[in-house]
Every structure is written in C-alpha cells, then in structure tokens.
Motif scaffolding. Structure first.
Motif, PDB file in Angstrom:
ATOM      1  N   GLU A 116     100.825  23.808  40.640  1.00 41.72           N
ATOM      2  CA  GLU A 116     100.727  23.510  39.212  1.00 41.72           C
ATOM      3  C   GLU A 116      99.355  22.911  38.941  1.00 41.72           C
ATOM      4  OE1 GLU A 116     102.722  20.656  35.757  1.00 41.72           O
ATOM      5  OE2 GLU A 116     103.527  20.650  37.802  1.00 41.72           O
ATOM      6  N   VAL A 117      98.608  23.539  38.037  1.00 41.69           N
ATOM      7  CA  VAL A 117      97.301  23.029  37.632  1.00 41.69           C
ATOM      8  C   VAL A 117      97.479  22.253  36.333  1.00 41.69           C
ATOM      9  CG1 VAL A 117      94.920  23.594  37.053  1.00 41.69           C
ATOM     10  CG2 VAL A 117      96.184  25.051  38.661  1.00 41.69           C
ATOM     11  N   ARG A 118      97.157  20.970  36.374  1.00 40.05           N
ATOM     12  CA  ARG A 118      97.252  20.140  35.166  1.00 40.05           C
ATOM     13  C   ARG A 118      95.852  19.829  34.660  1.00 40.05           C
ATOM     14  NH1 ARG A 118     102.334  15.978  35.312  1.00 40.05           N
ATOM     15  NH2 ARG A 118     103.841  17.356  36.370  1.00 40.05           N
ATOM     16  N   THR A 119      95.684  19.944  33.350  1.00 39.32           N
ATOM     17  CA  THR A 119      94.375  19.775  32.742  1.00 39.32           C
ATOM     18  C   THR A 119      94.278  18.434  32.036  1.00 39.32           C
ATOM     19  OG1 THR A 119      94.316  22.166  32.365  1.00 39.32           O
ATOM     20  CG2 THR A 119      92.691  20.836  31.202  1.00 39.32           C
ATOM     21  N   GLY A 120      93.091  17.808  32.166  1.00 37.00           N
ATOM     22  CA  GLY A 120      92.830  16.538  31.505  1.00 37.00           C
ATOM     23  C   GLY A 120      92.155  15.585  32.462  1.00 37.00           C
ATOM     24  N   ALA A 121      91.692  14.478  31.934  1.00 36.96           N
ATOM     25  CA  ALA A 121      91.075  13.456  32.784  1.00 36.96           C
ATOM     26  C   ALA A 121      92.113  12.937  33.780  1.00 36.96           C
ATOM     27  CB  ALA A 121      90.545  12.318  31.928  1.00 36.96           C
ATOM     28  N   ALA A 122      91.758  12.909  35.054  1.00 31.31           N
ATOM     29  CA  ALA A 122      92.723  12.524  36.092  1.00 31.31           C
ATOM     30  C   ALA A 122      93.264  11.118  35.873  1.00 31.31           C
ATOM     31  CB  ALA A 122      92.085  12.635  37.468  1.00 31.31           C
ATOM     32  N   LEU A 123      92.443  10.229  35.347  1.00 29.08           N
ATOM     33  CA  LEU A 123      92.918   8.856  35.127  1.00 29.08           C
ATOM     34  C   LEU A 123      93.931   8.792  33.986  1.00 29.08           C
ATOM     35  CD1 LEU A 123      89.687   6.748  35.727  1.00 29.08           C
ATOM     36  CD2 LEU A 123      91.592   7.198  37.297  1.00 29.08           C
ATOM     37  N   ASP A 124      94.053   9.883  33.222  1.00 31.06           N
ATOM     38  CA  ASP A 124      95.122   9.989  32.226  1.00 31.06           C
ATOM     39  C   ASP A 124      96.350  10.685  32.800  1.00 31.06           C
ATOM     40  OD1 ASP A 124      93.530   8.799  30.262  1.00 31.06           O
ATOM     41  OD2 ASP A 124      92.722  10.730  29.598  1.00 31.06           O
ATOM     42  N   THR A 125      96.139  11.684  33.641  1.00 27.76           N
ATOM     43  CA  THR A 125      97.266  12.457  34.164  1.00 27.76           C
ATOM     44  C   THR A 125      97.944  11.778  35.355  1.00 27.76           C
ATOM     45  OG1 THR A 125      95.678  13.790  35.408  1.00 27.76           O
ATOM     46  CG2 THR A 125      96.448  14.689  33.336  1.00 27.76           C
ATOM     47  N   LEU A 126      97.212  10.978  36.112  1.00 25.28           N
ATOM     48  CA  LEU A 126      97.824  10.297  37.258  1.00 25.28           C
ATOM     49  C   LEU A 126      98.950   9.346  36.842  1.00 25.28           C
ATOM     50  CD1 LEU A 126      94.577   9.742  39.325  1.00 25.28           C
ATOM     51  CD2 LEU A 126      96.591  11.001  40.125  1.00 25.28           C
ATOM     52  N   PRO A 127      98.793   8.530  35.785  1.00 24.06           N
ATOM     53  CA  PRO A 127      99.919   7.687  35.360  1.00 24.06           C
ATOM     54  C   PRO A 127     101.151   8.499  34.963  1.00 24.06           C
ATOM     55  CG  PRO A 127      97.872   6.903  34.373  1.00 24.06           C
ATOM     56  CD  PRO A 127      97.570   8.229  35.013  1.00 24.06           C
ATOM     57  N   ARG A 128     100.925   9.705  34.425  1.00 27.30           N
ATOM     58  CA  ARG A 128     102.071  10.538  34.050  1.00 27.30           C
ATOM     59  C   ARG A 128     102.832  11.012  35.290  1.00 27.30           C
ATOM     60  NH1 ARG A 128      98.199  13.791  30.468  1.00 27.30           N
ATOM     61  NH2 ARG A 128      97.785  12.349  28.764  1.00 27.30           N
ATOM     62  N   LEU A 129     102.081  11.292  36.358  1.00 27.68           N
ATOM     63  CA  LEU A 129     102.756  11.664  37.611  1.00 27.68           C
ATOM     64  C   LEU A 129     103.649  10.528  38.092  1.00 27.68           C
ATOM     65  CD1 LEU A 129      99.924  13.432  39.653  1.00 27.68           C
ATOM     66  CD2 LEU A 129     101.784  14.499  38.384  1.00 27.68           C
ATOM     67  N   GLU A 130     103.137   9.303  37.989  1.00 21.21           N
ATOM     68  CA  GLU A 130     103.939   8.143  38.402  1.00 21.21           C
ATOM     69  C   GLU A 130     105.188   8.026  37.538  1.00 21.21           C
ATOM     70  OE1 GLU A 130     103.054   3.547  39.600  1.00 21.21           O
ATOM     71  OE2 GLU A 130     102.275   4.245  37.669  1.00 21.21           O
ATOM     72  N   GLU A 131     105.028   8.208  36.224  1.00 23.59           N
ATOM     73  CA  GLU A 131     106.169   8.114  35.307  1.00 23.59           C
ATOM     74  C   GLU A 131     107.219   9.177  35.619  1.00 23.59           C
ATOM     75  OE1 GLU A 131     104.387   8.519  31.485  1.00 23.59           O
ATOM     76  OE2 GLU A 131     103.337   6.581  31.596  1.00 23.59           O
ATOM     77  N   GLU A 132     106.768  10.348  36.022  1.00 25.00           N
ATOM     78  CA  GLU A 132     107.681  11.451  36.324  1.00 25.00           C
ATOM     79  C   GLU A 132     108.354  11.313  37.688  1.00 25.00           C
ATOM     80  OE1 GLU A 132     105.306  14.935  36.122  1.00 25.00           O
ATOM     81  OE2 GLU A 132     104.670  14.572  34.060  1.00 25.00           O
ATOM     82  N   GLY A 133     107.863  10.394  38.516  1.00 23.39           N
ATOM     83  CA  GLY A 133     108.371  10.298  39.877  1.00 23.39           C
ATOM     84  C   GLY A 133     107.943  11.469  40.733  1.00 23.39           C
ATOM     85  N   ALA A 134     106.725  11.973  40.486  1.00 28.49           N
ATOM     86  CA  ALA A 134     106.253  13.162  41.196  1.00 28.49           C
ATOM     87  C   ALA A 134     105.994  12.906  42.674  1.00 28.49           C
ATOM     88  CB  ALA A 134     104.980  13.690  40.542  1.00 28.49           C
ATOM     89  N   GLY A 135     105.699  11.691  43.040  1.00 22.08           N
ATOM     90  CA  GLY A 135     105.440  11.365  44.435  1.00 22.08           C
ATOM     91  C   GLY A 135     106.718  11.073  45.178  1.00 22.08           C
ATOM     92  N   PRO A 136     106.620  10.582  46.405  1.00 23.37           N
ATOM     93  CA  PRO A 136     105.352  10.359  47.091  1.00 23.37           C
ATOM     94  C   PRO A 136     104.771  11.668  47.632  1.00 23.37           C
ATOM     95  CG  PRO A 136     107.154   9.754  48.543  1.00 23.37           C
ATOM     96  CD  PRO A 136     107.769  10.129  47.213  1.00 23.37           C
ATOM     97  N   PHE A 137     103.454  11.724  47.669  1.00 23.40           N
ATOM     98  CA  PHE A 137     102.766  12.879  48.211  1.00 23.40           C
ATOM     99  C   PHE A 137     102.479  12.660  49.694  1.00 23.40           C
ATOM    100  CE2 PHE A 137     101.939  13.002  43.685  1.00 23.40           C
ATOM    101  CZ  PHE A 137     102.188  14.331  43.388  1.00 23.40           C
ATOM    102  N   ASP A 138     102.530  13.735  50.458  1.00 27.78           N
ATOM    103  CA  ASP A 138     102.263  13.663  51.896  1.00 27.78           C
ATOM    104  C   ASP A 138     100.763  13.688  52.182  1.00 27.78           C
ATOM    105  OD1 ASP A 138     105.093  13.890  52.442  1.00 27.78           O
ATOM    106  OD2 ASP A 138     104.876  16.006  51.918  1.00 27.78           O
ATOM    107  N   LEU A 139     100.006  14.340  51.307  1.00 34.32           N
ATOM    108  CA  LEU A 139      98.552  14.453  51.460  1.00 34.32           C
ATOM    109  C   LEU A 139      97.928  14.417  50.073  1.00 34.32           C
ATOM    110  CD1 LEU A 139      96.579  16.822  53.817  1.00 34.32           C
ATOM    111  CD2 LEU A 139      95.935  16.644  51.418  1.00 34.32           C
ATOM    112  N   VAL A 140      96.847  13.666  49.952  1.00 33.35           N
ATOM    113  CA  VAL A 140      96.087  13.613  48.701  1.00 33.35           C
ATOM    114  C   VAL A 140      94.636  13.937  49.027  1.00 33.35           C
ATOM    115  CG1 VAL A 140      95.383  12.231  46.715  1.00 33.35           C
ATOM    116  CG2 VAL A 140      97.621  11.806  47.801  1.00 33.35           C
ATOM    117  N   PHE A 141      94.095  14.949  48.345  1.00 31.71           N
ATOM    118  CA  PHE A 141      92.699  15.338  48.530  1.00 31.71           C
ATOM    119  C   PHE A 141      91.933  14.994  47.267  1.00 31.71           C
ATOM    120  CE2 PHE A 141      89.435  18.931  48.495  1.00 31.71           C
ATOM    121  CZ  PHE A 141      88.545  18.235  49.319  1.00 31.71           C
ATOM    122  N   VAL A 142      90.924  14.146  47.395  1.00 34.77           N
ATOM    123  CA  VAL A 142      90.123  13.677  46.262  1.00 34.77           C
ATOM    124  C   VAL A 142      88.751  14.337  46.320  1.00 34.77           C
ATOM    125  CG1 VAL A 142      89.124  11.674  45.103  1.00 34.77           C
ATOM    126  CG2 VAL A 142      91.336  11.456  46.282  1.00 34.77           C
TER     127      VAL A 142
END
Length: 226
Positions: A116-142
C-alpha cells in the motif's frame, strides 16, 4: 548521468557484484526506466543494496514492513519480494506524482496486492498508522528527507516490537557526517539521529560506510531490544 564523486573502480565492482548476485529482471529494470522517464531523481538504492534489504527481510522472516520514502518503488519491490503471500508492506511517499509512478511499478511487478502506497508528509501519516494499530512492523526502512531522520527513527521505534530491525539509508553523506555542518540540514538531521540512537536504551545499533555507483555513503542498522 555520471556521479563525479564516484571512483570508476567503485562502479566496476558494483556492476561485477550485481551481475553475479543481484541480476536485474524486467520488473526492476522497468521500475528504474519508468522513474527516469517520469523525471524522478536518480537516487534509488543500488541493485546490490536492494538485494541486501531483501536478504535482511528474508532473514528476519518479516511479514509486516514499513518504508518511509517510496520514490519510484524500486527498493519497495526488493522488500516486498521478501514477504510471504499474506504479508504486508506500507510505504509512505510525500510526492503524489512519485507515488503514482511507484504504484504502476508495483502493479507491473505483481506486488500491488501486498503493498500500500500512502501519500503525504510522513510525519502526518505515521501518527495515523499508530491510530490504526498498523504495527508492530518487523522491519522499517527509512530513506526520505534527511532533516527529519531523528523523527522518523522515533516513529519507527513507536511502531516496532523487540526484534524489529530499523534501517536508515544515506547516513554517511560523503564522509561529511563526521563533522558538524550547520549550513546543511541533511547532515544536521543525520547527526541528531545518530546521537538519538546512541542514547536510546531500546536500540542496539551500528553503521557502516559504502562506496559504489551511488558514491560514498552508508547505512545504519538498529535492532529494537526492549
């Protein structure tokens, strides 16, 4: 375009390694070609570095991956190919035009059901991932704007679990990271990220320099330990 900072031998070695151990296929070649045609900057990871990301994900047995910075989806393809059939990769891209190129590249690679490709500033979309309970992630590539590297690592930690691997690209900056450069926000942000990681008891980390077709740079690897 030739990078004037690249020693010709570095490029020769990268090509030798790539031809033997990370050969291109239609999806990878097509992703790079489509990105170039769309005018995206030629800053995707090198093929042998993409293969490294893939092997790390496979070794971890990663099922849930987060990528911060999609560009044209080249590194996304390498990472997504490490996932099982029921795995998931969420990748965050600031530029809508870049995101459209990435979606097309992922569909061509047959990976659009996993990614899934999500568009927008990452510092705006990352809090939404937390709200959705999308994690925990096994690997994060920055691999996004370097000035925000400290914030991205903080969010990677929030969305992780013990054992998660956090990888940050472009952390050596042609060797400039070793000294302060107040006029360069990318170096300032990267140095702040190093200092944050060094103080964070929940991270066990190292970094290493790389040379090759992308010049002199490096990666940080941090394992979440608690």
């Amino acid at each position: 375009m030739t990078n004037p900072q690249v020693n010709p031998e570095w490029g020769d070695v990268d090509r030798y390694i790539t031809e033997l151990l990370a050969p291109a296929d239609e999806a990878l070649t097509g992703a790079l070609a489509a990105s170039t045609a769309a005018g995206l900057p030629e800053i995707a990871v090198a093929p042998n570095q993409g293969k490294l990301l893939h092997l790390l994900a496979v070794t971890l047995g990663a099922r849930n991956i987060l990528e911060i910075g999609t560009l044209g989806g080249y590194s996304t393809i390498w990472l997504a190919r490490a996932l099982p059939a029921d795995g998931r990769l969420i990748t965050l891209e600031y530029d809508p035009a870049h995101a459209d190129v990435a979606r097309a590249n992922l569909a061509r690679a047959g990976l659009d059901k996993l990614v899934e490709v999500r568009t927008g500033a990452a510092l705006d979309t990352l809090p939404r991932l937390e709200e959705e309970g999308a994690g925990p992630f096994d690997l994060v590539f920055v691999d996004a704007d370097k000035v925000n590297n400290p914030r991205y690592v903080e969010w990677a930690l929030k969305l992780s679990r013990p054992g998660t691997l956090i990888i940050v690209d472009n952390v050596v900056r042609g060797g400039k990271v070793a000294t302060a450069h107040p006029d360069d926000p990318a170096i300032t942000g990267t140095r702040e990220m190093f200092e944050l990681v060094s103080r964070e008891p929940r991270l066990d980390a190292t970094a290493f320099q790389t040379v090759g077709t992308k010049g002199h740079d490096g990666l940080l690897l941090a394992r979440v330990v608690g």
